[in-house]
Design an enzyme around this catalytic site. Sequence first.
Site: not given
Ligand code: ADP
Length: 577
Positions: A145, A164, A172, A178, A351, A410, A544
């Site tokens: 996302a 990040e 995730n 995928g 977060d 699920r 998510e």
């Molecule tokens: P989505 O599928 O919604 O894109 P993901 O789990 O693939 O979600 O990606 C979310 C990302 O955001 C992860 O890589 C996670 O480590 C990162 N993340 C979560 N909390 C924080 C934060 N406080 N600051 C920076 N990155 C964050």
Amino acid sequence: MRRWFLPLLLLALLTGCSASAGLQPGRYTAVAAGYNGELEVALTVDQGAILSVEILRSSETPQVAGQALTDLAARIVETQSIALDGVSGATTTSASLLAAAEDCLRQAGDEASLAPFRQAPPPHETVAPVQTLSAQVIVVGSGGAGLSAAVSAAEEGASVIVIEKMPNIGGNTVRSIGMYNCVDPALQGPLGIEDSEEEFFRETWEGGHREAKEDLVRVLTSQADEGKVWLESLGVTFDTVIDNCLGGKLARGHYARSHTGTDYIQALQGACTDRGVVILTQVTARSLLVENGRVVGVRADRDGQELLLTAERGVVLATGGFGYNVEMRLTYNESLTADMLCSNSPGATGDGILMAQEVGANLVNMQYIETYPMGDVYDGGLRNSIPNSINFGILVSQEGRRFVAEDSGRDQLSASMRAQTGGFAYSVTDGDYLLTKQDKDYLEGLVSMGTVVKAESLSDLAQKLKLPPDALAQTVADYNRGLAAGQDAFGRTTLYNAIDTPPYYANPRKPTVHYTLGGVEIDAEARVLTPAGLPIPGLFAAGEVTGGVHGANRLGGNSFPDIIVFGRIAGRGAATK
Ligand code: ADP
């Protein structure tokens, strides 16, 4: 990708090295078991110091563990210590590297000469001033996302910084298989699958028990095909196989070439680079900056140093879910206790939800937390499954009985598996439905690793699994009879394959906390809403971290169109509104 497998030479500065003498100078190699397979490492030492650490061979997923290996290898040389903490998100890989390094040191010297390297380095103190970085759009999170939002904002001409918190991008998304759902007459038609946008909507809406926001489901199901075309334009190549992901009735799931989320993240990362998007890893967003009711940036930190990231146009929250945050998930669903397995990245701690809540965002569907029924019994991951076993095999309890229609949602599958003895079930198939060499080789690989049990007869299989042989034989015979008659005793409608051709395969699967369906409420423009339904100026969210797209239950294969479709909308919105 291949480049990553090449030997990686890491020569770092020898800072303050004071190890005792006694090592036999030379280059030593050792192999340790990594997360996905063997990890081979070489250590070069002189009499009193580690001079370099090389990763000679690795089967680890580059997006998950590549940076971690590089960083940890450099840190061994920098600190002259193997008593280091693992890199968050790649702890198994880190432990393997440290074990291999220790093995090399043991070859080079005796216990006395190893002792200095076993001491943990002193903690380093940093007192750093606040730094400010500015861009027109700040994106928090680098999963599917976040990166889609970043690329889309850049396509609108905005300057973009992505932050990040983990050492690696991908969240995730990169851990997933995928599968991307969208209606695709060209692939579905020849298979006799009658699908339509309306049917996709209906199945998603009903599958979510009508608890989603209807307008969001409409956006998802009507723009998924356009999202796929966009991904292709960025370089994602889709397989021509079409499949139904666990929990879905109609096959409309597309795989990228590697059948993992890696392809998406690689393509999106490349698109970010091409468009000048800056991605900063190991930067953790702590709170949102608000001025006169508008979100104008993010307060973050990196290694104890505070960073203020100001966003002239908008902020996109794309921080993923909260599956890894036991306390938070217990707040909303007390059945998901700490002993539950979890498939998530350690970054999935909610977060973004907490930060949005602090600035007045409404949360929806928080109590709906998806457990993925077919988790690995040991670590809760999604790997090590017999390919497509949910569609072509059956689930069997330790009593040798089926207990559910395997094509159920699920939520129902997970609940019924958790209710079985030991809280798990065996996935049982034969192998004659596997068409591709890739799948067959993968399955045999699992057999040789001991993850999947293979037997030439059902009674052998029962014996190896310690199941009652008569019960298993009866169960399989009943299933085959139902399939032939087109009437399954449990009401299963996806009846594709009789289990009647040796060899037979089985492996244990267990529900694992997988996806948090609730989160920040958004509208169809991905604007974050207050409880009164008003958009919070400057704040967008996608993926998510949001709630209301899937409702109470998610159709397998729908999270990818979710992150791409809403990621794009959020990025465009943040760049232009
Ligand atoms: P989505 O599928 O919604 O894109 P993901 O789990 O693939 O979600 O990606 C979310 C990302 O955001 C992860 O890589 C996670 O480590 C990162 N993340 C979560 N909390 C924080 C934060 N406080 N600051 C920076 N990155 C964050």
